[in-house]
Design an enzyme around this catalytic site. Structure first.
Site, PDB file in Angstrom:
ATOM      1  N   HIS A   1       0.813  -1.224   0.000  1.00  0.00           N
ATOM      2  CA  HIS A   1       0.000   0.000   0.000  1.00  0.00           C
ATOM      3  C   HIS A   1       0.846   1.273   0.000  1.00  0.00           C
ATOM      4  O   HIS A   1       0.340   2.352  -0.243  1.00  0.00           O
ATOM      5  CB  HIS A   1      -0.938  -0.003   1.213  1.00  0.00           C
ATOM      6  CG  HIS A   1      -2.011  -1.040   1.102  1.00  0.00           C
ATOM      7  ND1 HIS A   1      -3.315  -0.733   0.787  1.00  0.00           N
ATOM      8  CD2 HIS A   1      -1.977  -2.389   1.224  1.00  0.00           C
ATOM      9  CE1 HIS A   1      -4.034  -1.847   0.738  1.00  0.00           C
ATOM     10  NE2 HIS A   1      -3.240  -2.872   1.008  1.00  0.00           N
TER      11      HIS A   1
ATOM     12  N   ASP B   1       3.539   9.601  -0.688  1.00  0.00           N
ATOM     13  CA  ASP B   1       2.354   8.845  -0.271  1.00  0.00           C
ATOM     14  C   ASP B   1       2.079   7.768  -1.320  1.00  0.00           C
ATOM     15  O   ASP B   1       2.155   8.062  -2.515  1.00  0.00           O
ATOM     16  CB  ASP B   1       1.145   9.799  -0.195  1.00  0.00           C
ATOM     17  CG  ASP B   1       0.169   9.437   0.913  1.00  0.00           C
ATOM     18  OD1 ASP B   1       0.099   8.258   1.260  1.00  0.00           O
ATOM     19  OD2 ASP B   1      -0.520  10.347   1.414  1.00  0.00           O
TER      20      ASP B   1
HETATM   21  P1  ADQ Z   1      -2.872   6.058   5.007  1.00  0.00           P
HETATM   22  O1  ADQ Z   1      -1.477   6.562   5.104  1.00  0.00           O
HETATM   23  O2  ADQ Z   1      -3.561   5.824   6.291  1.00  0.00           O
HETATM   24  O3  ADQ Z   1      -2.962   4.760   4.098  1.00  0.00           O
HETATM   25  P2  ADQ Z   1      -4.926   7.455   3.264  1.00  0.00           P
HETATM   26  O4  ADQ Z   1      -4.871   6.789   1.951  1.00  0.00           O
HETATM   27  O5  ADQ Z   1      -5.087   8.921   3.135  1.00  0.00           O
HETATM   28  O6  ADQ Z   1      -3.634   7.235   4.172  1.00  0.00           O
HETATM   29  O7  ADQ Z   1      -6.133   6.831   4.050  1.00  0.00           O
HETATM   30  C1  ADQ Z   1      -6.575   7.387   5.210  1.00  0.00           C
HETATM   31  C2  ADQ Z   1      -8.002   6.941   5.492  1.00  0.00           C
HETATM   32  O8  ADQ Z   1      -8.254   7.316   6.825  1.00  0.00           O
HETATM   33  C3  ADQ Z   1      -9.011   7.646   4.599  1.00  0.00           C
HETATM   34  O9  ADQ Z   1     -10.044   6.761   4.264  1.00  0.00           O
HETATM   35  C4  ADQ Z   1      -9.539   8.774   5.508  1.00  0.00           C
HETATM   36  O10 ADQ Z   1     -10.894   9.066   5.303  1.00  0.00           O
HETATM   37  C5  ADQ Z   1      -9.337   8.222   6.884  1.00  0.00           C
HETATM   38  N1  ADQ Z   1      -9.000   9.331   7.801  1.00  0.00           N
HETATM   39  C6  ADQ Z   1      -7.911  10.124   7.789  1.00  0.00           C
HETATM   40  N2  ADQ Z   1      -7.969  11.029   8.785  1.00  0.00           N
HETATM   41  C7  ADQ Z   1      -9.125  10.821   9.419  1.00  0.00           C
HETATM   42  C8  ADQ Z   1      -9.773  11.423  10.554  1.00  0.00           C
HETATM   43  N3  ADQ Z   1      -9.243  12.442  11.234  1.00  0.00           N
HETATM   44  N4  ADQ Z   1     -10.941  10.912  10.932  1.00  0.00           N
HETATM   45  C9  ADQ Z   1     -11.499   9.877  10.274  1.00  0.00           C
HETATM   46  N5  ADQ Z   1     -10.951   9.283   9.229  1.00  0.00           N
HETATM   47  C10 ADQ Z   1      -9.787   9.733   8.812  1.00  0.00           C
HETATM   48  C11 ADQ Z   1      -2.032   3.886   3.418  1.00  0.00           C
HETATM   49  C12 ADQ Z   1      -1.066   4.590   2.468  1.00  0.00           C
HETATM   50  C13 ADQ Z   1      -1.826   5.411   1.445  1.00  0.00           C
HETATM   51  C14 ADQ Z   1      -2.822   4.531   0.704  1.00  0.00           C
HETATM   52  C15 ADQ Z   1      -3.665   3.718   1.684  1.00  0.00           C
HETATM   53  C16 ADQ Z   1      -4.512   2.675   0.952  1.00  0.00           C
HETATM   54  O11 ADQ Z   1      -0.157   5.404   3.193  1.00  0.00           O
HETATM   55  O12 ADQ Z   1      -0.936   6.033   0.527  1.00  0.00           O
HETATM   56  O13 ADQ Z   1      -3.685   5.355  -0.068  1.00  0.00           O
HETATM   57  O14 ADQ Z   1      -2.859   3.025   2.609  1.00  0.00           O
HETATM   58  O15 ADQ Z   1      -3.741   1.856   0.149  1.00  0.00           O
END
Ligand code: ADQ
Length: 470
Positions: A163, A371
């Site tokens: 990921h 990211d």
């Molecule tokens: P993450 O680094 O966790 O994931 P991201 O892809 O942005 O990053 O996913 C975060 C998830 O958490 C989103 O669904 C978002 O809605 C939720 N989220 C974030 N902040 C929040 C908050 N304050 N309250 C509630 N929900 C919140 C890792 C990788 C990414 C990749 C994903 C999936 O780092 O690059 O996109 O896996 O493969």
């Protein structure tokens, strides 16, 4: 004897949370997430099992069924949590794979425990997988599982998806047990990445480090072929659109704007509190625009939601201090009584509130230094309906490959970030709607079930249907 499955997912975390009911009973509840939504149809169709850690330390709960999925918990002790998860996974591999934006720490005892825990996950998979079953291993915490599992069960079809980014050779070569990690991944039949570039890094590394031959994206390993490929992950687009269009969410979006004093521009950031996400540089860009007089408090307001994350890892503790100091500085210098410049929430918000925030925000800032994908960027777009809005997006997020109509910026260049933010704020509404529509169309066809289906088809998992056929 454990229940056997023809489809098995292995991930660090189980897709469940333990909750306490009003009567004081403990109960398991599904924890909503893109991955489980995407895999749910495949899991139920194949009496699938999900192997992972349930949270908590010590003995694991007994396996159980929840909403058609067999849940198989793997235990972690307190010491394992510290060494395998906080140490090797999040203080070595995570920073190294994200361009070493923080310095990776290398400790022998961390990688020894990483090995032990990966072996435990592999054993659990070997135990529950049917003859010839498909096993899909997820992410950087479990990179040794594919080869360990292949050794135990050569009959299985094994897929692996990373990921997060996969670094260029020069960076990967820093890691003390680099060859072991690479061999671990090469135990899979298919290794999936978010980006083409990551897949290329991987095949080149296989040649560089182990002298393996490759043709296109296919590596020759011990008479087997290991395919590498890009499978950009996505969101449940329809579900996100539906949620944002819900009248209660729309009403809440209006209420949020009213509570902010109905400013001209609401700027939003939503992230896990992680040093890869570029939260500080985004705050700094906002502060400098206020100082330059290009933005005014009252007209423009920023909301930054930062979910607590990996709080026992040192880099994360330092980051929290830095972010909170910057928020304090901005509000101290530019805020007025009753009108702060930045609203900072160090908390997790529920899906409805998150959708309302997206719907309320004129500009979304997604500015990671690196990211894998960034799903927040995609969620924002899905929540805009036909109301326009602008996405300021780092070129170093995987999402930038697909979301070309966003306002792209280089997060290492503060002037570039300020310029992108200003262009986003000042763009014509018609122009914003046009950009938004193109990205929305893309996300409707490129959603998370398509991601899962494409990967599993490539892995050769026969009759997996996506839900449109189900
Ligand atoms: P993450 O680094 O966790 O994931 P991201 O892809 O942005 O990053 O996913 C975060 C998830 O958490 C989103 O669904 C978002 O809605 C939720 N989220 C974030 N902040 C929040 C908050 N304050 N309250 C509630 N929900 C919140 C890792 C990788 C990414 C990749 C994903 C999936 O780092 O690059 O996109 O896996 O493969």
């Amino acid at each position: 004897m454990a229940q056997r499955s023809s489809f098995v997912v292995v991930a660090n975390r189980l897709p469940v949370d333990e909750v306490t009911t009003p009567d004081g009973d403990k109960q398991w509840r599904p924890s909503p997430g893109g991955l489980v939504t995407a895999l749910h149809p495949v899991l139920t169709e194949h009496h699938g099992t999900w192997i992972g850690w349930a949270g908590g330390t010590g003995d694991a709960p007994e396996p159980f069924d929840l909403e058609g999925i067999h849940i198989h918990p793997v235990p972690l002790s307190g010491e394992e949590l510290e060494r395998y998860y906080e140490g090797q996974s999040n203080a070595t591999i995570w920073p190294l794979y994200h361009d070493a934006v923080e310095t990776p720490a290398y400790k022998r005892r961390w990688r020894e425990t990483y090995r032990v825990v990966n072996h435990r996950f592999a054993q659990a998979a070997a135990q529950v997988a049917d003859e010839g079953a498909t096993v899909w291993v997820q992410d950087y915490q479990l990179q040794l599982v594919p080869s360990m599992l292949r050794e135990m069960r050569p009959d299985l079809r094994i897929g692996f998806f990373l990921h997060i980014p996969f670094p260029p050779i020069e960076l990967f070569m820093q890691m003390p047990f680099r060859a072991e990690i690479l061999r671990g991944l090469l135990g899979a039949d298919l290794v999936g990445f978010q980006q083409k570039l990551a897949a290329q890094n991987f095949v080149r590394l296989a040649r560089h480090l182990l002298g393996l031959r490759y043709e296109g994206q296919s590596i020759q390993v011990d008479g087997r072929k290991v395919k590498a490929g890009a499978f950009p992950i996505s969101i449940d687009t329809r579900e996100m659109e539906r949620l944002a269009a819900d009248p209660s969410v729309q009403a809440r979006a209006k209420q949020i704007r009213a509570e902010l004093g109905d400013p001209k521009t609401v700027i939003l950031g939503v992230d896990r509190l992680d040093y890869t996400k570029g939260i500080e540089l985004r705050l700094k860009a906002f502060r400098e625009l206020l100082a330059d007089g290009k933005l005014n408090v009252g007209d423009a307001v920023m909301i930054q939601v930062a979910t607590p994350s990996r709080e026992r890892v040192e880099h994360y503790q330092t980051l929290r201090v830095k972010v909170e100091r910057e928020v304090g500085r901005i509000n101290g210098e530019f805020g007025k009584v009753g009108t702060p410049a930045v609203h900072y929430l160090h908390q997790s918000v529920d899906k409805q509130e998150l959708a309302a925030m997206y719907a309320a925000a004129d500009v979304m800032m997604v500015t990671p230094l690196r990211d894998g994908m960034n799903l927040v960027a995609k969620e924002y777009i899905a929540c805009r309906g036909d109301s326009g809005g602008a996405l300021v997006l780092s070129e170093f997020a995987g999402a930038a490959t697909e979301l070309r109509q966003s306002f792209l910026c280089n997060p290492h260049d503060p002037d570039g970030v300020k310029d992108a933010l200003l262009r986003a704020i000042n763009a014509e509404p018609a122009e914003l709607k046009r950009r938004m529509r193109v990205m929305q169309r893309h996300l409707r066809t490129h959603d998370v079930s398509r991601w899962a289906k494409t990967f599993l088809d490539e892995l050769g998992v026969g009759e997996t249907s996506d839900d449109s056929e189900g």
